[in-house]
Design an enzyme around this catalytic site. Structure first.
Site, PDB file in Angstrom:
ATOM      1  N   SER A 127      -1.068   7.529  -8.899  1.00 62.92           N
ATOM      2  CA  SER A 127      -1.891   8.399  -8.049  1.00 62.92           C
ATOM      3  C   SER A 127      -2.652   9.455  -8.844  1.00 62.92           C
ATOM      4  CB  SER A 127      -1.015   9.072  -7.004  1.00 62.92           C
ATOM      5  OG  SER A 127      -0.475   8.124  -6.126  1.00 62.92           O
ATOM      6  N   GLU A 145       5.394  16.137  -5.618  1.00 62.44           N
ATOM      7  CA  GLU A 145       4.376  15.138  -5.879  1.00 62.44           C
ATOM      8  C   GLU A 145       3.113  15.453  -5.090  1.00 62.44           C
ATOM      9  OE1 GLU A 145       6.279  10.997  -6.820  1.00 62.44           O
ATOM     10  OE2 GLU A 145       6.840  11.520  -4.777  1.00 62.44           O
ATOM     11  N   GLN A 194      -3.159   3.521  -3.492  1.00 57.61           N
ATOM     12  CA  GLN A 194      -2.272   2.770  -4.359  1.00 57.61           C
ATOM     13  C   GLN A 194      -2.032   1.391  -3.753  1.00 57.61           C
ATOM     14  OE1 GLN A 194      -0.066   4.453  -7.489  1.00 57.61           O
ATOM     15  NE2 GLN A 194      -2.287   4.300  -7.370  1.00 57.61           N
ATOM     16  N   ARG A 197       3.091  14.028 -12.818  1.00 57.83           N
ATOM     17  CA  ARG A 197       2.177  13.027 -12.271  1.00 57.83           C
ATOM     18  C   ARG A 197       1.319  13.600 -11.140  1.00 57.83           C
ATOM     19  NH1 ARG A 197       7.241  10.227 -11.224  1.00 57.83           N
ATOM     20  NH2 ARG A 197       8.147  10.748  -9.197  1.00 57.83           N
ATOM     21  N   ASP A 198       0.348  12.791 -10.697  1.00 63.57           N
ATOM     22  CA  ASP A 198      -0.487  13.028  -9.513  1.00 63.57           C
ATOM     23  C   ASP A 198      -1.485  14.175  -9.699  1.00 63.57           C
ATOM     24  OD1 ASP A 198       1.213  11.097  -8.530  1.00 63.57           O
ATOM     25  OD2 ASP A 198       2.374  12.469  -7.286  1.00 63.57           O
ATOM     26  N   LEU A 254       0.860  -1.186   0.000  1.00 63.99           N
ATOM     27  CA  LEU A 254       0.000   0.000   0.000  1.00 63.99           C
ATOM     28  C   LEU A 254       0.890   1.227   0.000  1.00 63.99           C
ATOM     29  CD1 LEU A 254      -2.915   0.819   2.466  1.00 63.99           C
ATOM     30  CD2 LEU A 254      -0.817   2.161   2.550  1.00 63.99           C
ATOM     31  N   ASN A 255       0.511   2.263  -0.793  1.00 65.32           N
ATOM     32  CA  ASN A 255       1.134   3.568  -0.588  1.00 65.32           C
ATOM     33  C   ASN A 255       0.093   4.672  -0.629  1.00 65.32           C
ATOM     34  OD1 ASN A 255       2.091   2.557  -3.469  1.00 65.32           O
ATOM     35  ND2 ASN A 255       2.186   4.771  -3.671  1.00 65.32           N
ATOM     36  N   ASP A 256       0.144   5.653  -1.516  1.00 65.09           N
ATOM     37  CA  ASP A 256      -0.609   6.901  -1.389  1.00 65.09           C
ATOM     38  C   ASP A 256      -2.113   6.710  -1.179  1.00 65.09           C
ATOM     39  OD1 ASP A 256       1.906   7.493  -2.313  1.00 65.09           O
ATOM     40  OD2 ASP A 256       1.246   8.666  -4.032  1.00 65.09           O
TER      41      ASP A 256
END
Length: 404
Positions: free
Chosen positions: A85, A209, A42, A148-149, A24-26
């Protein structure tokens, strides 16, 4: 992307969100609707380390602490390597099907230069999403290394998209695009960068980010996560004014210290209060079942007595100080200036952690290493939830896991 070492015990935390299995991340697209919170994140099911084939996980909660897991909402198809993301916007609160997800679609050979792709819900429960076209690409004429993002917000009578970016000369930035229909987007220049900062040097970064723009009272706050040399570092908040598509930052503040919190996402809770949720990097299951957790939510305010300093407070949903930790699974302590606490993990293989608050300075000691946060206004909140420890100094966060 940082890959955390295996920290803590095999027990899951009680109130810190973890994926059912894998990486798991963002956190992404947190939304209050129909009496529950929607959370996307994520995810890499079955993996204990990051790789670029990220999906969008999905969960719901009535209270930001107890979560029901749902099937993966977005996963890469044949025309992309990963669904990275982004953000979610709900233009019509009465219609769940009006929602739009904008995510970073990446592919080889240059994954740092993503494109923004649109997805629409296929059902009212947001269980399935249909991918649409790519709606934004890196703007021509900008010599970018990172793009990105995306996140989208209302700006008067139109919509505004923010995208994290970094120039090849090492300058981080947030770029912005505008639309009247959420479909066709026009590049509108640089929202903010270190070139536009009037407040002197900032922590070193080659890209910003996960940009977030929120309003607290009559002030605006830009939140960015700093990336350099291929790794994640700190979260910054810039307080100032947003006007005509530009963020004029008057004061920058470092919101995170150490290798814990990163990738903050902004949301408005059920009471209409601005909040942040973070990914905590340095926590994982020793047996490899899950890697990475999300922080507890934090409410935001501004301390006008200290030139609009951003204040962070654990959300009221978090078990209160003095609550029965045997029932909640969380030990919540509040330190006054001049006090300290030694935390002995329940896992006999883990080492103790000390948190000391003295003369406005918070020092967190773990395995002989110290993280020091100066000018901490307090009160200092310490949350212990199984293998996760969070320290909130009032204006900054330190997060870590207990480890062998």
């Amino acid at each position: 992307m940082n890959t955390p070492k295996p920290l803590g015990s095999s027990a899951r935390p009680a109130v810190h969100f973890t994926a059912p299995d894998g990486w798991l991340n963002d956190p992404l697209g947190v939304t209050w609707r129909d009496g529950r919170y929607e959370l996307f994140y994520q995810a890499l099911p079955g993996a204990n380390a990051w790789n670029p084939r990220c999906r969008w996980g999905h969960a719901t909660s009535p209270d930001l602490l107890t979560w029901t897991h749902h099937p993966i909402a977005l996963e890469p198809g044949d025309d992309e390597l990963g669904c990275w993301s982004g953000g979610l916007v709900l233009p019509d609160l009465a219609s769940a099907l009006s929602a739009r997800v904008y995510y970073t679609s990446v592919d080889e050979p240059d994954m740092d230069l993503g494109t923004v792709r649109l997805a629409r819900p296929a059902d009212d429960g947001w269980q399935r999403w249909d991918k649409g076209p790519i709606v934004v690409t890196p703007p021509p004429g900008e010599d970018l290394r990172v793009f990105r993002d995306p996140v989208v917000l209302r700006d008067g009578d139109r919509w505004r998209m923010l995208v994290g970016a970094g120039y090849r000369d090492g300058t981080p930035a947030v770029l912005t695009f505008v639309s009247t229909d959420l479909e066709d987007w026009t590049y509108d220049g640089v929202l903010a960068s270190t070139r536009t900062s009037p407040t002197g040097p900032l922590p070193s970064a080659q890209a910003w980010e996960c940009p977030q723009l929120l309003q607290i009272g009559g002030r605006h706050v830009l939140v960015v996560s700093t990336w350099r040399d291929g790794t994640t570092h700190d979260v910054l908040a810039g307080v100032g004014s947003f006007e005509d598509g530009r963020m004029r930052v008057e004061r920058w503040q470092r919101l995170t210290h150490g290798a814990g919190h990163y990738a903050a996402t902004e949301f408005v809770d059920a009471e209409g209060e601005p909040c942040l949720l973070f990914w905590i990097r340095e926590v994982a299951d020793l047996n490899g079942a899950w890697t990475g957790v999300l922080s507890v939510p934090y409410r935001l305010s501004l301390d006008n007595a200290i030139t609009d300093q951003v204040r962070l407070t654990p959300h009221p949903a978090v078990p209160a100080p003095g609550a029965d930790s045997r029932r909640s699974g969380v030990r919540h302590l509040v330190l006054a200036d001049g006090s300290a606490v030694g935390l002995t993990p329940t896992d006999h293989n883990s080492s103790p952690v000390e948190v000391r608050y003295e003369r406005g300075t918070v020092t967190v000691t773990s395995h002989g290493a110290q993280t020091v946060v100066h000018d901490a206004p307090g009160p200092v909140h310490v949350l212990v939830d199984g293998p996760v420890i969070e320290v909130c100094t009032g204006t900054a966060l330190v997060g870590l896991g207990t480890r062998p």
